[in-house]
Design an enzyme around this catalytic site. Structure first.
Site, PDB file in Angstrom:
ATOM      1  N   ASP A 155      -3.384   8.009   7.848  1.00 12.67           N
ATOM      2  CA  ASP A 155      -4.269   7.089   8.572  1.00 12.67           C
ATOM      3  C   ASP A 155      -3.422   6.352   9.608  1.00 12.67           C
ATOM      4  OD1 ASP A 155      -2.925   5.108   7.153  1.00 12.67           O
ATOM      5  OD2 ASP A 155      -4.621   4.602   5.863  1.00 12.67           O
ATOM      6  N   SER A 211       0.808  -1.225   0.000  1.00 15.62           N
ATOM      7  CA  SER A 211       0.000   0.000   0.000  1.00 15.62           C
ATOM      8  C   SER A 211       0.841   1.275   0.000  1.00 15.62           C
ATOM      9  CB  SER A 211      -0.925   0.003   1.220  1.00 15.62           C
ATOM     10  OG  SER A 211      -0.171  -0.132   2.399  1.00 15.62           O
ATOM     11  N   HIS A 227      -0.253   4.863   7.175  1.00 18.06           N
ATOM     12  CA  HIS A 227       0.384   5.487   6.009  1.00 18.06           C
ATOM     13  C   HIS A 227       0.681   6.952   6.233  1.00 18.06           C
ATOM     14  CE1 HIS A 227      -2.140   2.082   4.550  1.00 18.06           C
ATOM     15  NE2 HIS A 227      -0.967   1.766   4.024  1.00 18.06           N
TER      16      HIS A 227
END
Ligand SMILES: *[C@@H]1O[C@H](CO)[C@@H](O)[C@H](O)[C@H]1NC(C)=O
Length: 346
Positions: A318, A36, A321
């Site tokens: 978040d 991610s 990240h």
């Protein structure tokens, strides 16, 4: 971030620097492997909770939410821009309108080096499958260029950016309710296993022409807001998780050194030490432990909730990240490291 240099590398850099003064933008293509931290939309149509193609993700991105796990650009987005690419490298899931000869992004949120990593959230594309996807792209390029030898020669000039492994810890080894690995392996055994599998996938990429690798180490996974709240450490990083990052990085660095010796003149590997970018080392940020968006159980932003106002003051977007501002900072050192590789093996 600092790259690890060797005397012979420094020497050849000095020699090459002389006749390569404006040796920038020599890179025709970039292929991206990872999770991610680099995903730009590959998970959008997968049955998984690990996706981010909804607001507030992408709130600061030119086209809004795309499947990037941050408010704006990822660090490889910024790095490829600095390298002179005018368009973003497209996700494998949707290359329409892009020239695949300039590169493809195979990264997938929640994915790891091991096939089962992250799958408690749903489907993902683990490193081995990302390499298989690259073989599909390789065949297409071979068709275009008129043969596999021509394709391999072309692909030998590209950059292979690999940034993966965090999920093998946070979404596998350290989730004993979902995965048995911590009952089967000691951390050291587990890291050896990961590095062996990583090495195999790198070999597979070499088979289809890859020669220039940038291998990024893990950041300190014990310092994310998720880790801080899950382990209730009252703000200090989780040592057990950070130790795993460091162990993995040390072995990854050894792999890179070994490959540079074994494939001398046939491949070049640069290891990027990512543990240097951690809470406390970045100037201008004052919120190091709390994410900017309102996040739910799984650590991701809750859809359509309005995020914090001062996003650039936050290290984290978040629970896992970093914000675009941090990614841009990271990308600058990434770019400097990549430049060395181009100059050395241009
Ligand atoms: C990465 O950097 C950290 C902090 O400077 C250092 O402690 C560590 O040994 C480095 N790791 C590797 C593999 O070079």
């Amino acid at each position: 971030m600092a790259i690890e240099t060797k005397p012979w590398l420094v020497l050849s850099l000095l020699l090459l620097a002389a006749n390569c003064v404006d040796g920038e933008s020599q890179l025709p293509c970039v292929f991206i492997f990872g999770d991610s931290l680099s995903d730009s939309g590959n998970n959008n149509n997968l049955p998984t909770f690990a996706k981010s193609n909804y607001l507030p993700y992408g709130i600061d991105f030119p086209n809004g939410p795309t499947g990037r796990f941050t408010n704006g650009r990822t660090s490889i987005d910024f790095a490829t821009e600095l390298l002179g690419f005018e368009k973003f490298i497209p996700p494998f899931a949707n290359t329409r309108g892009f020239d695949i000869q300039k590169g493809v992004n195979y990264a997938s949120g929640s994915a790891g080096i091991r096939p089962e990593t992250g799958t408690h959230m749903g489907a993902d594309i683990y490193l081995g499958a990302q390499v298989k996807n690259h073989e599909v792209i390789y065949s297409k390029i071979a068709e275009k260029l008129g043969g596999s030898e021509k394709a391999k020669l072309y692909l030998s000039k590209c950059l292979y950016y690999m940034n993966i492994g965090s999920n093998d810890f946070i979404n596998n080894y350290f989730l004993p309710n979902f995965y048995p690995t911590s009952r089967i392996y000691t951390p050291l055994q587990y890291v050896h296993l990961l590095i062996d599998q990583y090495a195999g996938h790198i070999q597979d990429l070499r088979e289809v022409g890859a020669r220039k690798f940038v291998i990024v180490g893990l950041s300190l996974i014990g310092c994310t807001p998720s880790a801080l709240s899950r382990y209730k450490t009252h703000g200090s990083c989780v040592k057990e998780l950070n130790d795993a990052s460091i162990l993995f990085n040390n072995k990854l660095k050894s792999l890179v050194d070994r490959f540079n010796i074994n494939f001398f003149a046939h491949s070049i590997f640069i290891f990027i030490n990512n543990t240097v970018v951690n809470p406390g080392t970045l100037p201008g940020l004052d919120v190091l432990d709390a994410p900017c968006c309102l996040s739910g159980e799984n650590g991701q932003c809750i859809p359509d909730k309005i995020p914090c106002k001062n996003v650039d003051a936050h290290l984290f977007w978040d629970q896992f990240h970093t914000t675009q501002a941090v990614n841009q900072f990271t990308a600058k050192s990434l770019y400097n490291d990549i430049k060395l590789l181009i100059v050395h093996h241009g």
